[in-house]
Design a protein around this motif. Structure first.
Motif, PDB file in Angstrom:
ATOM      1  N   PRO A 484       0.822  -1.223   0.000  1.00  0.00           N
ATOM      2  CA  PRO A 484       0.000   0.000   0.000  1.00  0.00           C
ATOM      3  C   PRO A 484       0.854   1.271   0.000  1.00  0.00           C
ATOM      4  O   PRO A 484       1.902   1.334   0.641  1.00  0.00           O
ATOM      5  N   GLY A 485       0.393   2.268  -0.743  1.00  0.00           N
ATOM      6  CA  GLY A 485       1.008   3.591  -0.669  1.00  0.00           C
ATOM      7  C   GLY A 485       2.093   3.863  -1.701  1.00  0.00           C
ATOM      8  O   GLY A 485       2.707   4.935  -1.668  1.00  0.00           O
ATOM      9  N   PHE A 486       2.334   2.914  -2.642  1.00  0.00           N
ATOM     10  CA  PHE A 486       3.392   3.129  -3.632  1.00  0.00           C
ATOM     11  C   PHE A 486       2.821   3.296  -5.029  1.00  0.00           C
ATOM     12  O   PHE A 486       1.791   2.717  -5.373  1.00  0.00           O
ATOM     13  N   ASN A 487       3.520   4.085  -5.832  1.00  0.00           N
ATOM     14  CA  ASN A 487       3.150   4.294  -7.223  1.00  0.00           C
ATOM     15  C   ASN A 487       4.238   3.733  -8.128  1.00  0.00           C
ATOM     16  O   ASN A 487       5.377   3.527  -7.695  1.00  0.00           O
ATOM     17  N   HIS A 488       3.884   3.523  -9.383  1.00  0.00           N
ATOM     18  CA  HIS A 488       4.885   3.090 -10.358  1.00  0.00           C
ATOM     19  C   HIS A 488       5.973   4.160 -10.462  1.00  0.00           C
ATOM     20  O   HIS A 488       5.681   5.345 -10.585  1.00  0.00           O
ATOM     21  N   GLY A 489       7.232   3.740 -10.361  1.00  0.00           N
ATOM     22  CA  GLY A 489       8.333   4.697 -10.405  1.00  0.00           C
ATOM     23  C   GLY A 489       8.841   5.107  -9.047  1.00  0.00           C
ATOM     24  O   GLY A 489       9.785   5.893  -8.947  1.00  0.00           O
ATOM     25  N   ASP A 490       8.217   4.563  -7.991  1.00  0.00           N
ATOM     26  CA  ASP A 490       8.673   4.873  -6.638  1.00  0.00           C
ATOM     27  C   ASP A 490       9.851   4.010  -6.199  1.00  0.00           C
ATOM     28  O   ASP A 490      10.417   4.255  -5.133  1.00  0.00           O
ATOM     29  N   ILE A 491      10.196   2.991  -6.976  1.00  0.00           N
ATOM     30  CA  ILE A 491      11.211   2.020  -6.549  1.00  0.00           C
ATOM     31  C   ILE A 491      12.246   1.826  -7.646  1.00  0.00           C
ATOM     32  O   ILE A 491      11.894   1.726  -8.832  1.00  0.00           O
ATOM     33  N   ALA A 492      13.516   1.791  -7.267  1.00  0.00           N
ATOM     34  CA  ALA A 492      14.604   1.463  -8.200  1.00  0.00           C
ATOM     35  C   ALA A 492      15.392   0.282  -7.632  1.00  0.00           C
ATOM     36  O   ALA A 492      15.860   0.337  -6.489  1.00  0.00           O
ATOM     37  N   ALA A 493      15.513  -0.799  -8.421  1.00  0.00           N
ATOM     38  CA  ALA A 493      16.241  -1.992  -7.977  1.00  0.00           C
ATOM     39  C   ALA A 493      17.481  -2.194  -8.838  1.00  0.00           C
ATOM     40  O   ALA A 493      17.454  -1.991 -10.054  1.00  0.00           O
ATOM     41  N   PHE A 494      18.572  -2.591  -8.200  1.00  0.00           N
ATOM     42  CA  PHE A 494      19.819  -2.873  -8.908  1.00  0.00           C
ATOM     43  C   PHE A 494      20.690  -3.745  -8.009  1.00  0.00           C
ATOM     44  O   PHE A 494      20.310  -4.071  -6.883  1.00  0.00           O
ATOM     45  N   ALA A 495      21.860  -4.139  -8.502  1.00  0.00           N
ATOM     46  CA  ALA A 495      22.776  -4.966  -7.720  1.00  0.00           C
ATOM     47  C   ALA A 495      23.901  -4.112  -7.154  1.00  0.00           C
ATOM     48  O   ALA A 495      24.388  -3.189  -7.805  1.00  0.00           O
ATOM     49  N   LEU A 496      24.311  -4.443  -5.930  1.00  0.00           N
ATOM     50  CA  LEU A 496      25.457  -3.808  -5.292  1.00  0.00           C
ATOM     51  C   LEU A 496      26.433  -4.872  -4.846  1.00  0.00           C
ATOM     52  O   LEU A 496      26.037  -6.002  -4.545  1.00  0.00           O
ATOM     53  N   GLU A 497      27.707  -4.511  -4.784  1.00  0.00           N
ATOM     54  CA  GLU A 497      28.694  -5.421  -4.203  1.00  0.00           C
ATOM     55  C   GLU A 497      28.783  -5.154  -2.706  1.00  0.00           C
ATOM     56  O   GLU A 497      28.885  -4.011  -2.274  1.00  0.00           O
ATOM     57  N   ASP A 499      30.643  -6.061   1.207  1.00  0.00           N
ATOM     58  CA  ASP A 499      32.022  -5.953   1.686  1.00  0.00           C
ATOM     59  C   ASP A 499      32.886  -7.137   1.276  1.00  0.00           C
ATOM     60  O   ASP A 499      34.112  -7.060   1.294  1.00  0.00           O
ATOM     61  N   HIS A 500      32.243  -8.255   0.912  1.00  0.00           N
ATOM     62  CA  HIS A 500      32.981  -9.459   0.515  1.00  0.00           C
ATOM     63  C   HIS A 500      33.098  -9.585  -1.003  1.00  0.00           C
ATOM     64  O   HIS A 500      33.546 -10.617  -1.516  1.00  0.00           O
ATOM     65  N   GLY A 501      32.658  -8.563  -1.728  1.00  0.00           N
ATOM     66  CA  GLY A 501      32.744  -8.601  -3.178  1.00  0.00           C
ATOM     67  C   GLY A 501      31.636  -9.387  -3.836  1.00  0.00           C
ATOM     68  O   GLY A 501      31.668  -9.636  -5.035  1.00  0.00           O
ATOM     69  N   GLU A 502      30.616  -9.784  -3.066  1.00  0.00           N
ATOM     70  CA  GLU A 502      29.510 -10.539  -3.613  1.00  0.00           C
ATOM     71  C   GLU A 502      28.349  -9.604  -3.937  1.00  0.00           C
ATOM     72  O   GLU A 502      28.162  -8.571  -3.283  1.00  0.00           O
ATOM     73  N   GLU A 503      27.560  -9.989  -4.938  1.00  0.00           N
ATOM     74  CA  GLU A 503      26.453  -9.141  -5.341  1.00  0.00           C
ATOM     75  C   GLU A 503      25.226  -9.401  -4.476  1.00  0.00           C
ATOM     76  O   GLU A 503      24.942 -10.528  -4.083  1.00  0.00           O
ATOM     77  N   ALA A 504      24.505  -8.339  -4.191  1.00  0.00           N
ATOM     78  CA  ALA A 504      23.251  -8.429  -3.451  1.00  0.00           C
ATOM     79  C   ALA A 504      22.279  -7.430  -4.061  1.00  0.00           C
ATOM     80  O   ALA A 504      22.697  -6.389  -4.568  1.00  0.00           O
ATOM     81  N   PRO A 505      20.981  -7.730  -4.034  1.00  0.00           N
ATOM     82  CA  PRO A 505      20.021  -6.772  -4.574  1.00  0.00           C
ATOM     83  C   PRO A 505      19.882  -5.558  -3.654  1.00  0.00           C
ATOM     84  O   PRO A 505      19.932  -5.691  -2.426  1.00  0.00           O
ATOM     85  N   ALA A 506      19.755  -4.402  -4.255  1.00  0.00           N
ATOM     86  CA  ALA A 506      19.528  -3.163  -3.505  1.00  0.00           C
ATOM     87  C   ALA A 506      18.270  -2.498  -4.043  1.00  0.00           C
ATOM     88  O   ALA A 506      18.006  -2.541  -5.247  1.00  0.00           O
ATOM     89  N   THR A 534      13.714 -12.702  -4.437  1.00  0.00           N
ATOM     90  CA  THR A 534      15.092 -13.029  -4.837  1.00  0.00           C
ATOM     91  C   THR A 534      15.684 -14.213  -4.094  1.00  0.00           C
ATOM     92  O   THR A 534      16.651 -14.812  -4.540  1.00  0.00           O
ATOM     93  N   GLY A 535      15.122 -14.526  -2.930  1.00  0.00           N
ATOM     94  CA  GLY A 535      15.663 -15.632  -2.158  1.00  0.00           C
ATOM     95  C   GLY A 535      16.868 -15.267  -1.309  1.00  0.00           C
ATOM     96  O   GLY A 535      17.561 -16.146  -0.812  1.00  0.00           O
ATOM     97  N   MET A 536      17.138 -13.984  -1.173  1.00  0.00           N
ATOM     98  CA  MET A 536      18.275 -13.603  -0.344  1.00  0.00           C
ATOM     99  C   MET A 536      18.059 -12.227   0.279  1.00  0.00           C
ATOM    100  O   MET A 536      17.189 -11.463  -0.142  1.00  0.00           O
ATOM    101  N   SER A 537      18.864 -11.936   1.307  1.00  0.00           N
ATOM    102  CA  SER A 537      18.758 -10.652   1.985  1.00  0.00           C
ATOM    103  C   SER A 537      19.157  -9.526   1.044  1.00  0.00           C
ATOM    104  O   SER A 537      19.965  -9.723   0.128  1.00  0.00           O
ATOM    105  N   CYS A 538      18.593  -8.360   1.264  1.00  0.00           N
ATOM    106  CA  CYS A 538      18.846  -7.252   0.349  1.00  0.00           C
ATOM    107  C   CYS A 538      19.118  -5.964   1.123  1.00  0.00           C
ATOM    108  O   CYS A 538      18.871  -5.863   2.320  1.00  0.00           O
TER     109      CYS A 538
END
Length: 577
Positions: A484-497, A499-506, A534-538
């Protein structure tokens, strides 16, 4: 299906090897069936449950093909197949190609997201591929029937389908330019795009795979990769048939529970093993063995000839950790075989020549991102892995923003051209025309060439790849938008590295909540929602309204949002404020 045998299929046989030099995949099945070779399916502990020769697979496939014809299935129809690692799937896939129907491998349920999430994903992919029938394992009948009812197509578990009448009939003529199968990205849920691959494209890629890797007598495949993923389907199933190689299989969920069973299978092979994995598969094994000793007593990896790396960004530190963990068991670093590919090119575009191992070049991070370095700070470098040379008859070019061809060590968009390139995106002419130009495929990835070798530096596409699985950012954004409370364009998702050099969703989310307690609750809800997808912490950051950047046409710019966030120009809101 036939009675099981507990004798594994052999590595060698008198039938002369042919490296996928067939007109159609059906011819490849027929030829492989003349050998004693085949597939061997193992349980979680690596115990052989079923040896399934290619001759048995062909017999079962032809019987299933007759049942399909009797059920009204014909050339060009799509048949959705839940891609479980079992003999039934392989026979049904081949049955489709005999009939001229297009098999559409789709994933099994995962442990994340729950039953409703899987039904929704399955329903979306059924809607996109518009199949005449869905065939599935009996264990998921309840979920499959709900998805089938929504789509309006026929559905059957494969045990029931095998009981249908199989009257004699004349199967249609199949040509090299007919579609062989439809491949979906494993991560695409809300916006799936089916890649249509012809028999000619498939066989060219299988030929290139066999020639480049010098597949010969004594070679044997070992795999835990899912058959709905292009590396699992093409590299570890279809290539084994096309090049007459016996193979051993673990189910993907069994590998997840007991990853070292993969290495046990390789150790028991009395021939030369060929086995491929994304980086995370090697990482899991190295971590799992770190608490154990005497690896030489349990494993013998000395005959692992080709340890393929692909499907995600290859991390040299993980590969080195694997070598450190298993050198005493005979594993050689030179066995590593990096590659680059994508479903739109059937599978492989480039492969490292056998024996050359992993080679890296250090590149300044600013050069990779296209930014100017702050001279007051020391230079930072990233190790870029050499992904090998193009397959036979495959051309690779690096192009700039104006389609100018870049020279060695000049970063740009990776384009490729060759017989392996897909026919089209199924029923999506606009998307096809966007990436296929005059026979050249825009891969959407960034890289550079050096002395005939390809180096991949990142993804121009917005695809997020976590542990070898693709996630479309639109899917993650859409999931959060349902709150509830979100509109299209309110969220941007991408990958970040991390501290261990592994990718995680942000995920950056516009937040209009000012109450600290409600803001903290919203943050936790979003984290749970993204983990279900995604099956993992973000990483979740709540940001002020209207702070996410847009393109000149008004579309959300994920690449710019990531850049501004990393530069500190998008400041997250304080959860305690």
């Amino acid at each position: 299906m036939t009675d099981q045998s507990l004798t594994p299929t052999p590595n060698d046989c008198p039938l002369p090897r042919r490296r996928s030099d067939f007109s159609t995949f059906n011819e490849a099945i027929d030829y492989a069936a003349r050998s004693a070779k085949g597939m061997n399916f193992h349980d979680m502990r690596g115990t052989l449950e079923r040896a399934y020769t290619y001759a048995e697979m062909r017999d079962d496939a032809l019987a299933m093909a007759r049942r399909m014809v009797a059920s009204g299935i014909g050339k060009g129809d799509r048949i959705a197949l839940i891609a479980e690692t079992v003999p039934e799937f392989t026979a049904l896939f081949c049955a489709c190609t005999y009939v001229g129907a297009w098999p559409v491998p789709l994933p099994l349920p995962t442990t994340f997201g729950g039953k409703d999430s899987y039904i929704d994903q399955l329903g979306i992919q059924l809607s996109s591929s518009d199949p005449k029938m869905l065939l599935y394992p009996p264990e998921i009948a309840e979920m499959a029937e709900v998805a089938v009812a929504k789509q309006g197509c026929e559905g059957s578990d494969w045990a029931s389908f095998a009981e249908r009448e199989a009257p004699d009939c004349v199967l249609p003529e199949i040509g090299p330019d007919d579609i062989c199968y439809l491949q979906y990205s494993s991560g695409s849920t809300r916006f799936p795009t089916g890649v249509a691959v012809t028999h000619r494209a498939l066989l060219h890629n299988l030929y290139g795979h066999a020639t480049t890797m010098n597949i010969g007598e004594g070679d044997r495949g070992v795999s835990w990769l899912p058959f709905y993923h292009d590396m699992g389907l093409v590299g570890c199933f279809l290539s084994m048939v096309g090049n007459q190689v016996s193979a051993d299989y673990l189910k993907t969920e069994h590998f997840a529970r007991r990853p070292l069973a993969w290495l046990d299978l390789i150790s028991r092979n009395d021939g030369n093993s060929m086995s491929y994995s994304p980086t995370f598969g090697y990482d899991i094994c190295a971590r799992r063995i770190s608490s154990q000793s005497h690896v030489a007593d349990r494993f013998d990896l000395s005959r692992w000839r080709l340890a393929g790396n692909g499907a995600d960004m290859i991390r040299p530190d993980v590969m080195q950790n694997f070598v450190n963990a298993f050198a005493d068991a005979g594993f050689k670093a030179s066995a590593f075989t990096p590659s680059y590919g994508l479903a739109e090119a059937t599978l492989a575009v480039t492969v490292m020549p056998p024996g050359e191992g992993i080679k890296v070049e250090l590149v300044e991070e600013e050069r990779l991102s296209g930014t100017r370095r702050d001279l007051s700070r020391p230079a930072r470098y990233r190790a870029i892995v050499n992904c090998g040379k193009p397959l036979p008859d495959m051309d690779v070019e690096i192009r700039g923003e104006n389609d100018d061809i870049r020279g060695d060590h000049q970063i740009g968009k990776v384009w490729c051209r060759g017989p392996s390139v897909m026919h089209s995106y199924f029923r999506n002419q606009e998307a096809t025309e966007e990436c296929l130009v005059d026979g050249w495929l825009d891969t959407g990835d960034m890289g550079y060439m050096a002395d005939g070798y390809l180096f991949i530096v990142g993804r121009a596409k917005d695809m997020i790849i976590i542990n070898g699985k693709n996630h479309w950012p639109q899917d993650i954004e859409w999931a959060v938008e349902q709150l509830p409370g979100f509109n299209h364009g309110d969220i941007a998702a991408f990958a970040l590295e991390d501290d261990h050099g592994e990718e995680a969703p942000a995920v950056l989310v516009h937040c209009r909540v000012s109450d600290p307690e409600e803001r903290a609750k919203l943050h936790s809800t979003i984290k749970e929602k993204v983990q279900a997808v995604t099956g993992m912490s973000c990483v979740v950051e709540l940001v002020p309204p209207r702070s996410l950047p847009r393109t000149s046409s008004g579309k959300l710019s994920r690449a710019k949002a990531k850049k501004l966030y990393l530069a500190g120009e998008i400041q997250p809101l304080d959860l305690a404020a």
